[in-house]
Motif scaffolding. Structure first.
Motif, PDB file in Angstrom:
ATOM      1  N   VAL A  90       0.841  -1.199   0.000  1.00 53.55           N
ATOM      2  CA  VAL A  90       0.000   0.000   0.000  1.00 53.55           C
ATOM      3  C   VAL A  90       0.879   1.252   0.000  1.00 53.55           C
ATOM      4  CG1 VAL A  90      -1.681   1.337   1.336  1.00 53.55           C
ATOM      5  CG2 VAL A  90      -1.947  -1.141   1.118  1.00 53.55           C
ATOM      6  N   ARG A  91       1.894   1.260   0.851  1.00 60.79           N
ATOM      7  CA  ARG A  91       2.803   2.412   0.922  1.00 60.79           C
ATOM      8  C   ARG A  91       3.567   2.606  -0.376  1.00 60.79           C
ATOM      9  NH1 ARG A  91       5.355   2.446   6.941  1.00 60.79           N
ATOM     10  NH2 ARG A  91       3.361   2.495   7.989  1.00 60.79           N
ATOM     11  N   GLU A  92       4.033   1.513  -0.950  1.00 61.61           N
ATOM     12  CA  GLU A  92       4.764   1.608  -2.220  1.00 61.61           C
ATOM     13  C   GLU A  92       3.856   2.149  -3.316  1.00 61.61           C
ATOM     14  OE1 GLU A  92       6.333  -2.331  -2.818  1.00 61.61           O
ATOM     15  OE2 GLU A  92       7.893  -2.047  -1.298  1.00 61.61           O
ATOM     16  N   ASN A  93       2.612   1.673  -3.353  1.00 59.12           N
ATOM     17  CA  ASN A  93       1.653   2.165  -4.355  1.00 59.12           C
ATOM     18  C   ASN A  93       1.327   3.637  -4.131  1.00 59.12           C
ATOM     19  OD1 ASN A  93       1.462  -0.207  -5.793  1.00 59.12           O
ATOM     20  ND2 ASN A  93      -0.268  -0.976  -4.605  1.00 59.12           N
ATOM     21  N   LEU A  94       1.154   4.035  -2.878  1.00 58.49           N
ATOM     22  CA  LEU A  94       0.881   5.434  -2.569  1.00 58.49           C
ATOM     23  C   LEU A  94       2.033   6.314  -3.060  1.00 58.49           C
ATOM     24  CD1 LEU A  94      -0.720   7.701  -1.192  1.00 58.49           C
ATOM     25  CD2 LEU A  94       0.513   7.137   0.925  1.00 58.49           C
ATOM     26  N   LYS A  95       3.241   5.898  -2.767  1.00 56.10           N
ATOM     27  CA  LYS A  95       4.414   6.669  -3.188  1.00 56.10           C
ATOM     28  C   LYS A  95       4.466   6.801  -4.713  1.00 56.10           C
ATOM     29  CE  LYS A  95       9.306   7.247  -2.398  1.00 56.10           C
ATOM     30  NZ  LYS A  95      10.498   6.801  -1.724  1.00 56.10           N
ATOM     31  N   LYS A  96       4.231   5.706  -5.406  1.00 56.96           N
ATOM     32  CA  LYS A  96       4.246   5.732  -6.873  1.00 56.96           C
ATOM     33  C   LYS A  96       3.168   6.668  -7.417  1.00 56.96           C
ATOM     34  CE  LYS A  96       6.090   1.089  -7.524  1.00 56.96           C
ATOM     35  NZ  LYS A  96       5.767  -0.295  -7.873  1.00 56.96           N
ATOM     36  N   LYS A  97       1.969   6.595  -6.845  1.00 56.70           N
ATOM     37  CA  LYS A  97       0.867   7.446  -7.310  1.00 56.70           C
ATOM     38  C   LYS A  97       1.170   8.921  -7.070  1.00 56.70           C
ATOM     39  CE  LYS A  97      -2.187   4.307  -8.537  1.00 56.70           C
ATOM     40  NZ  LYS A  97      -2.489   4.074  -9.923  1.00 56.70           N
ATOM     41  N   LEU A  98       1.696   9.241  -5.895  1.00 57.21           N
ATOM     42  CA  LEU A  98       2.014  10.632  -5.581  1.00 57.21           C
ATOM     43  C   LEU A  98       3.160  11.158  -6.445  1.00 57.21           C
ATOM     44  CD1 LEU A  98       1.697  10.632  -1.683  1.00 57.21           C
ATOM     45  CD2 LEU A  98       0.087  11.579  -3.347  1.00 57.21           C
ATOM     46  N   GLU A  99       4.128  10.299  -6.734  1.00 53.14           N
ATOM     47  CA  GLU A  99       5.243  10.705  -7.597  1.00 53.14           C
ATOM     48  C   GLU A  99       4.798  10.886  -9.043  1.00 53.14           C
ATOM     49  OE1 GLU A  99       8.066   7.568  -6.843  1.00 53.14           O
ATOM     50  OE2 GLU A  99       8.991   8.654  -5.174  1.00 53.14           O
ATOM     51  N   ALA A 100       3.798  10.141  -9.455  1.00 52.53           N
ATOM     52  CA  ALA A 100       3.336  10.182 -10.847  1.00 52.53           C
ATOM     53  C   ALA A 100       2.270  11.250 -11.104  1.00 52.53           C
ATOM     54  CB  ALA A 100       2.791   8.811 -11.248  1.00 52.53           C
ATOM     55  N   THR A 101       1.783  11.877 -10.050  1.00 54.13           N
ATOM     56  CA  THR A 101       0.729  12.875 -10.205  1.00 54.13           C
ATOM     57  C   THR A 101       1.290  14.262  -9.945  1.00 54.13           C
ATOM     58  OG1 THR A 101      -0.876  11.258  -9.382  1.00 54.13           O
ATOM     59  CG2 THR A 101      -1.592  13.551  -9.457  1.00 54.13           C
ATOM     60  N   THR A 102       1.144  15.137 -10.935  1.00 50.43           N
ATOM     61  CA  THR A 102       1.624  16.509 -10.762  1.00 50.43           C
ATOM     62  C   THR A 102       0.524  17.380 -10.163  1.00 50.43           C
ATOM     63  OG1 THR A 102       0.907  17.254 -12.942  1.00 50.43           O
ATOM     64  CG2 THR A 102       3.152  16.334 -12.772  1.00 50.43           C
ATOM     65  N   VAL A 103       0.934  18.498  -9.648  1.00 53.32           N
ATOM     66  CA  VAL A 103      -0.003  19.481  -9.133  1.00 53.32           C
ATOM     67  C   VAL A 103      -0.987  19.877 -10.236  1.00 53.32           C
ATOM     68  CG1 VAL A 103      -0.185  21.852  -8.272  1.00 53.32           C
ATOM     69  CG2 VAL A 103       1.605  20.336  -7.375  1.00 53.32           C
ATOM     70  N   GLN A 104      -0.491  20.016 -11.452  1.00 51.04           N
ATOM     71  CA  GLN A 104      -1.338  20.446 -12.568  1.00 51.04           C
ATOM     72  C   GLN A 104      -2.488  19.472 -12.824  1.00 51.04           C
ATOM     73  OE1 GLN A 104      -0.908  23.490 -14.207  1.00 51.04           O
ATOM     74  NE2 GLN A 104      -2.971  22.998 -14.883  1.00 51.04           N
ATOM     75  N   VAL A 105      -2.247  18.196 -12.647  1.00 51.28           N
ATOM     76  CA  VAL A 105      -3.311  17.198 -12.839  1.00 51.28           C
ATOM     77  C   VAL A 105      -4.483  17.507 -11.904  1.00 51.28           C
ATOM     78  CG1 VAL A 105      -3.912  14.759 -12.510  1.00 51.28           C
ATOM     79  CG2 VAL A 105      -1.811  15.374 -13.711  1.00 51.28           C
ATOM     80  N   LEU A 106      -4.179  17.798 -10.641  1.00 50.62           N
ATOM     81  CA  LEU A 106      -5.255  18.104  -9.699  1.00 50.62           C
ATOM     82  C   LEU A 106      -5.910  19.441 -10.004  1.00 50.62           C
ATOM     83  CD1 LEU A 106      -3.998  16.813  -6.251  1.00 50.62           C
ATOM     84  CD2 LEU A 106      -5.363  15.662  -7.973  1.00 50.62           C
ATOM     85  N   ILE A 107      -5.112  20.423 -10.410  1.00 50.13           N
ATOM     86  CA  ILE A 107      -5.675  21.725 -10.782  1.00 50.13           C
ATOM     87  C   ILE A 107      -6.691  21.536 -11.901  1.00 50.13           C
ATOM     88  CG2 ILE A 107      -5.139  23.937 -11.888  1.00 50.13           C
ATOM     89  CD1 ILE A 107      -2.430  23.798 -10.327  1.00 50.13           C
ATOM     90  N   ASP A 108      -6.338  20.694 -12.866  1.00 56.38           N
ATOM     91  CA  ASP A 108      -7.224  20.453 -14.007  1.00 56.38           C
ATOM     92  C   ASP A 108      -8.469  19.657 -13.630  1.00 56.38           C
ATOM     93  OD1 ASP A 108      -5.402  21.773 -15.609  1.00 56.38           O
ATOM     94  OD2 ASP A 108      -4.488  19.940 -16.386  1.00 56.38           O
ATOM     95  N   GLU A 109      -8.362  18.809 -12.617  1.00 55.96           N
ATOM     96  CA  GLU A 109      -9.457  17.891 -12.297  1.00 55.96           C
ATOM     97  C   GLU A 109     -10.363  18.337 -11.155  1.00 55.96           C
ATOM     98  OE1 GLU A 109      -7.907  13.917 -11.835  1.00 55.96           O
ATOM     99  OE2 GLU A 109      -7.080  13.913 -13.861  1.00 55.96           O
ATOM    100  N   ILE A 110      -9.915  19.261 -10.326  1.00 54.19           N
ATOM    101  CA  ILE A 110     -10.718  19.684  -9.174  1.00 54.19           C
ATOM    102  C   ILE A 110     -11.400  21.004  -9.490  1.00 54.19           C
ATOM    103  CG2 ILE A 110     -10.633  20.500  -6.782  1.00 54.19           C
ATOM    104  CD1 ILE A 110      -8.510  18.430  -6.235  1.00 54.19           C
ATOM    105  N   GLY A 111     -12.700  21.041  -9.262  1.00 53.88           N
ATOM    106  CA  GLY A 111     -13.457  22.262  -9.492  1.00 53.88           C
ATOM    107  C   GLY A 111     -13.409  23.196  -8.296  1.00 53.88           C
ATOM    108  N   LEU A 112     -13.706  24.447  -8.527  1.00 50.00           N
ATOM    109  CA  LEU A 112     -13.717  25.432  -7.444  1.00 50.00           C
ATOM    110  C   LEU A 112     -14.792  25.136  -6.411  1.00 50.00           C
ATOM    111  CD1 LEU A 112     -12.978  28.824  -9.219  1.00 50.00           C
ATOM    112  CD2 LEU A 112     -11.525  27.594  -7.604  1.00 50.00           C
ATOM    113  N   ASP A 113     -15.753  24.271  -6.754  1.00 47.99           N
ATOM    114  CA  ASP A 113     -16.799  23.930  -5.798  1.00 47.99           C
ATOM    115  C   ASP A 113     -16.261  23.147  -4.599  1.00 47.99           C
ATOM    116  OD1 ASP A 113     -16.377  21.978  -7.816  1.00 47.99           O
ATOM    117  OD2 ASP A 113     -18.236  20.964  -7.285  1.00 47.99           O
ATOM    118  N   PHE A 114     -15.032  22.660  -4.678  1.00 43.67           N
ATOM    119  CA  PHE A 114     -14.411  21.974  -3.559  1.00 43.67           C
ATOM    120  C   PHE A 114     -13.888  22.958  -2.522  1.00 43.67           C
ATOM    121  CE2 PHE A 114     -14.434  18.280  -6.270  1.00 43.67           C
ATOM    122  CZ  PHE A 114     -14.585  17.238  -5.365  1.00 43.67           C
ATOM    123  N   PHE A 115     -13.798  24.224  -2.884  1.00 48.12           N
ATOM    124  CA  PHE A 115     -13.258  25.242  -2.011  1.00 48.12           C
ATOM    125  C   PHE A 115     -14.378  26.113  -1.453  1.00 48.12           C
ATOM    126  CE2 PHE A 115      -9.939  24.193  -5.051  1.00 48.12           C
ATOM    127  CZ  PHE A 115      -8.883  23.887  -4.209  1.00 48.12           C
TER     128      PHE A 115
END
Length: 143
Positions: free
Chosen positions: A115-140
């Motif tokens: 689980v930890r190894e997978n978490l690390k891989k996912k976090l390393e493979a995901t850029t800030v920009q990916v979340l910026i593109d995918e999260i709407g302002l309605d979350f804030f």
């Protein structure tokens, strides 16, 4: 899983990315309100991110915080987590024991290695920009 500081840091970076894309600099009060974080805590988190050149701060009447597009596209979530929480999310005992490690594992240690190894891989493979593109302002808490 992540500390409150890390959660606030991730949300602040995403919020700043959205606002910076529109050419806006944002003050700490607005960021704190948007990410539902105490102002002093938000300030401390932003200071840590600023020291590591993730976010930029501009003083003065037209100042505020912003984040460059290049930083968003080149910075992984793992980097943000490491700046704020260190690598304990990948190494600390799930049950909180100080002596838990590969040589002296707690009952959950070996069950969560993958689980930890997978978490690390996912976090390393995901850029800030990916979340910026995918999260709407309605979350804030943005008005």
């Amino acid at each position: 899983m992540f500390s409150k500081a890390c959660q606030y840091g991730l949300k602040a970076v995403i919020f700043l990315g959205k606002e910076s894309a529109k050419g806006n600099k944002v003050g700490v009060n607005e960021i704190a309100e948007a990410i539902d974080s105490p102002k002093a805590f938000t300030s401390k988190v932003l200071q840590s991110l600023s020291k590591k050149k993730i976010v930029t701060s501009v003083k003065g009447p037209y100042g505020g915080f912003y984040i460059n597009k290049e930083v968003c596209t080149s910075t992984s979530l793992s980097e943000i987590v490491k700046i704020i929480d260190g690598d304990k999310v990948y190494t600390a005992c799930l049950l909180g024991f100080n002596s838990c490690d590969k040589e002296n594992p707690c009952p959950m240690h070996d069950r969560f290695v993958e689980v930890r190894e997978n978490l690390k891989k996912k976090l390393e493979a995901t850029t800030v920009q990916v979340l910026i593109d995918e999260i709407g302002l309605d979350f804030f808490n943005f008005k």
